[in-house]
Design a protein around this motif. Structure first.
Motif, short mmCIF file in Angstrom:
data_model
loop_
_atom_site.label_atom_id
_atom_site.label_comp_id
_atom_site.label_asym_id
_atom_site.label_seq_id
_atom_site.Cartn_x
_atom_site.Cartn_y
_atom_site.Cartn_z
N ARG A 136 -7.71 6.14 -12.25
CA ARG A 136 -9.04 6.11 -11.64
C ARG A 136 -9.17 7.19 -10.58
O ARG A 136 -10.23 7.83 -10.46
CB ARG A 136 -9.29 4.72 -11.04
CG ARG A 136 -10.74 4.49 -10.64
CD ARG A 136 -10.95 3.12 -10.02
NE ARG A 136 -10.38 2.07 -10.84
CZ ARG A 136 -9.44 1.23 -10.43
NH1 ARG A 136 -8.96 1.34 -9.20
NH2 ARG A 136 -8.97 0.30 -11.22
N ALA A 137 -8.13 7.43 -9.79
CA ALA A 137 -8.17 8.47 -8.76
C ALA A 137 -8.36 9.85 -9.38
O ALA A 137 -9.07 10.71 -8.83
CB ALA A 137 -6.90 8.43 -7.93
N ARG A 140 0.82 -1.19 0.00
CA ARG A 140 0.00 0.00 0.00
C ARG A 140 0.87 1.25 0.00
O ARG A 140 1.88 1.33 0.69
CB ARG A 140 -0.91 0.00 1.22
CG ARG A 140 -1.85 1.20 1.32
CD ARG A 140 -2.71 1.10 2.56
NE ARG A 140 -3.58 -0.05 2.51
CZ ARG A 140 -4.78 -0.06 1.93
NH1 ARG A 140 -5.23 1.02 1.33
NH2 ARG A 140 -5.50 -1.14 1.93
N GLN A 161 -1.13 -1.96 -12.52
CA GLN A 161 -1.91 -1.62 -11.33
C GLN A 161 -1.67 -0.18 -10.90
O GLN A 161 -2.62 0.54 -10.56
CB GLN A 161 -1.57 -2.58 -10.19
CG GLN A 161 -2.00 -4.02 -10.43
CD GLN A 161 -1.67 -4.92 -9.25
OE1 GLN A 161 -2.12 -4.66 -8.13
NE2 GLN A 161 -0.86 -5.94 -9.50
N GLU A 208 -3.38 2.19 -13.57
CA GLU A 208 -4.83 2.19 -13.54
C GLU A 208 -5.37 2.86 -12.28
O GLU A 208 -6.38 3.57 -12.33
CB GLU A 208 -5.36 0.77 -13.66
CG GLU A 208 -5.13 0.11 -15.01
CD GLU A 208 -5.74 0.92 -16.13
OE1 GLU A 208 -6.87 1.43 -15.96
OE2 GLU A 208 -5.09 1.05 -17.18
N GLN A 209 -4.71 2.65 -11.14
CA GLN A 209 -5.23 3.23 -9.90
C GLN A 209 -5.02 4.74 -9.84
O GLN A 209 -5.87 5.46 -9.32
CB GLN A 209 -4.60 2.54 -8.70
CG GLN A 209 -5.04 1.08 -8.57
CD GLN A 209 -4.57 0.44 -7.28
OE1 GLN A 209 -4.72 1.02 -6.20
NE2 GLN A 209 -4.01 -0.76 -7.39
N ILE A 259 -2.81 3.75 -3.27
CA ILE A 259 -2.56 2.66 -4.20
C ILE A 259 -2.34 1.37 -3.41
O ILE A 259 -1.59 1.34 -2.44
CB ILE A 259 -1.33 2.96 -5.09
CG1 ILE A 259 -1.58 4.21 -5.93
CG2 ILE A 259 -1.00 1.77 -5.97
CD1 ILE A 259 -0.37 4.64 -6.74
#
Length: 516
Positions: A33-34, A7, A26, A29-30, A13
């Motif tokens: 998205r944020a 984390r 990962q 994409e995170q 993330i």
């Protein structure tokens, strides 16, 4: 062991070390998205790549690759003096908080679609009698041959022989009209089995009857012109005409089939008639000789066209298969449709249309510009299957098999459906029509009955789906060709049990006969 996670507190993330995505994907994409969900506002400065890599316990190069991709996509900007931050010029309407289950949100407005698309959507009502992809076999689906009866081991050998050393043109750009060997094989089969001759070059291999009809309509008619279709009839014909901008005019059939005089009274300016003279779908009516000749005479006088749909003309259980309309045509006004999907197996997706000679040059130009050619992979094998006599043998076997299955269905129906539905045997085809008995007929809804049957594990189709006009007859279509003998009795008993719930208290009329 469960999944282990790393984390990054600063950006929220969470990396799954044994997840399905790479660490780089990962992270990318995170962060994306944020940003889109508003958790990272425009202009927000991101932690350094070293700090992120340290928090996540991954290589700095992994973080840099993810940030570089987001910069290339425009989500992030990098400045030498201030590091990496969220771009300032992202559209506001693309940035919104993530929807929550507790906070209802307004549904997306429906898209504005053109009229031709709306017409297709109206035609695309799901027909419950047809099997869906991947579904296990259920009695009594429409349009399904017995797949266990097909010689797949032989088919595999023919495929291997065809593609071990394919001809250079075949392995390159596919011929727009299809595999030449298949065109020749179909022409030879039609000459011996259906009683008419045609040039192989006039045969177009298509991916289905709808594509065949659409191709013909685009070549022969102006957009907006009317075309006569049978009422009731195959819904796919109407959908194909709609896709080509042609107005379908439903002409109600009677006990003698399609009536040219009725059609002329409804749309005298029509230049196309689409009929199934040898075995009408779905009622099984056979068009008599006088009406066949009248239809041919109309086409010659009007300089019009006839599309003859011979979808299951090979399956006739009393006497020889009836001669097609094309065999009587002396003026070159009839196009002949055939399909191998119902004869062999549905996934083959190969049909054909025999064009009138006058339309072949136009089709050679139009087809490559408008349509994707039919799949070529199985065409060479199918050509061998026909030329080596395997098709004739397969048809002979399945003709006996399907006739026996219809007999079994009739015997079981006489025991299980008495007082509920009445079924008249058919001299050909792959399905029968079940009409509600007088006690069941008042208010009988074949869509509701179809849904109840499916819930009971039986797949039938509503007769009313075949009607385009407001006056619809209700009944059930039961396909028997793809239903093994041992499944007919238990399936019929389940169907009867489902139909008992629809029994009203008064009586009325059933659905039309119309068989010959």
């Amino acid at each position: 062991m469960g999944r282990q996670a790393r984390r990054a507190v600063l950006l929220g993330i969470v990396l799954e070390t044994d997840g399905g995505q790479t660490l780089q994907a990962q992270i990318r994409e995170q962060i994306r998205r944020a940003i889109l969900e508003g958790r990272l506002a425009c202009g927000t400065k991101l932690p350094s790549s070293r700090l992120l890599a340290a928090e996540l316990g991954c290589a700095r190069g992994t973080v840099l690759a993810a940030l570089d991709q987001l910069q290339a996509e425009g989500y992030l900007v990098a400045r030498s003096s201030s590091g990496v931050s969220v771009a300032q010029d992202l559209p506001d309407d693309m940035l919104a908080p993530a929807p929550t289950q507790s906070a209802p949100h307004a549904p997306m407005p429906p898209p504005l679609l053109p009229e031709r698309t709306r017409v297709l959507l109206r035609h695309a009502q799901h027909a419950p009698g047809h099997a869906t992809p991947g579904e296990p076999p259920i009695a009594f689906p429409l349009g399904q041959p017995d797949r266990q009866a097909f010689p797949f081991a032989l088919w595999a050998k023919l495929l291997e022989q065809d593609w071990r050393r394919p001809a250079w043109p075949i392995a390159g750009t596919p011929p727009p009209f299809g595999h030449p060997a298949l065109q020749q094989a179909i022409a030879a089969h039609l000459r011996t089995a259906r009683g008419f001759s045609c040039a192989p070059e006039s045969i177009v291999i298509t991916a289905g009857v709808r594509q065949s009809v659409s191709l013909f309509a685009r070549i022969a008619l102006e957009a907006g012109e009317p075309a006569w279709v049978e009422e009731p009839g195959y819904p796919g014909i109407r959908a194909a005409l709609a896709a080509s901008g042609i107005r379908a005019v439903p002409v109600a059939i009677d006990e003698s089939g399609f009536a040219p005089a009725t059609a002329l009274a409804m749309a005298p300016d029509a230049r196309l008639a689409i009929v199934a003279p040898s075995h009408h779908y779905p009622l099984g009516t056979v068009l008599g000789l006088q009406r066949r000749l009248a239809l041919l005479s109309w086409a010659q006088r009007r300089q019009g066209w006839i599309i003859e749909d011979d979808f299951d003309g090979e399956y006739r259980y009393s006497g020889r298969p009836l001669a097609p309309l094309r065999a009587l045509d002396r003026a070159g006004r009839v196009a002949y449709l055939g399909s191998f999907s119902k004869l062999l197996f549905p996934a083959l997706r190969l049909s054909y249309i025999v064009l009138p000679p006058a339309l072949v040059p136009a089709a050679q130009v139009v087809l490559p510009q408008v349509f994707t050619p039919a799949p070529l992979m199985g065409q060479g094998a199918l050509a061998r299957f026909i030329a080596e006599g395997h098709l004739v043998s397969h048809l002979r076997r399945t003709r006996l098999l399907y006739a026996a299955r219809q007999n079994s269905l009739m015997e079981v129906a006489a025991r299980s459906l008495t007082g509920l539905m009445h079924i008249t045997p058919d001299s050909g085809g792959m399905h029968v029509v079940a009409c509600p008995a007088p006690a069941l007929a008042p208010g009988f809804d074949d869509h509701a009955a179809t849904a109840a049957a499916l819930k009971a594990g039986v797949r039938v189709a509503p007769l009313s789906e075949c009607y385009a006009g407001p006056r619809k007859q209700h009944g059930l279509l039961l396909g028997y060709a793809g239903t093994p003998h041992h499944e007919i009795d238990p399936a019929m008993r389940r169907l009867a049990h489902a139909l008992e719930a629809f029994m009203p208290h008064d009586a009325g009329a059933g659905c039309p006969a119309g068989r010959t």
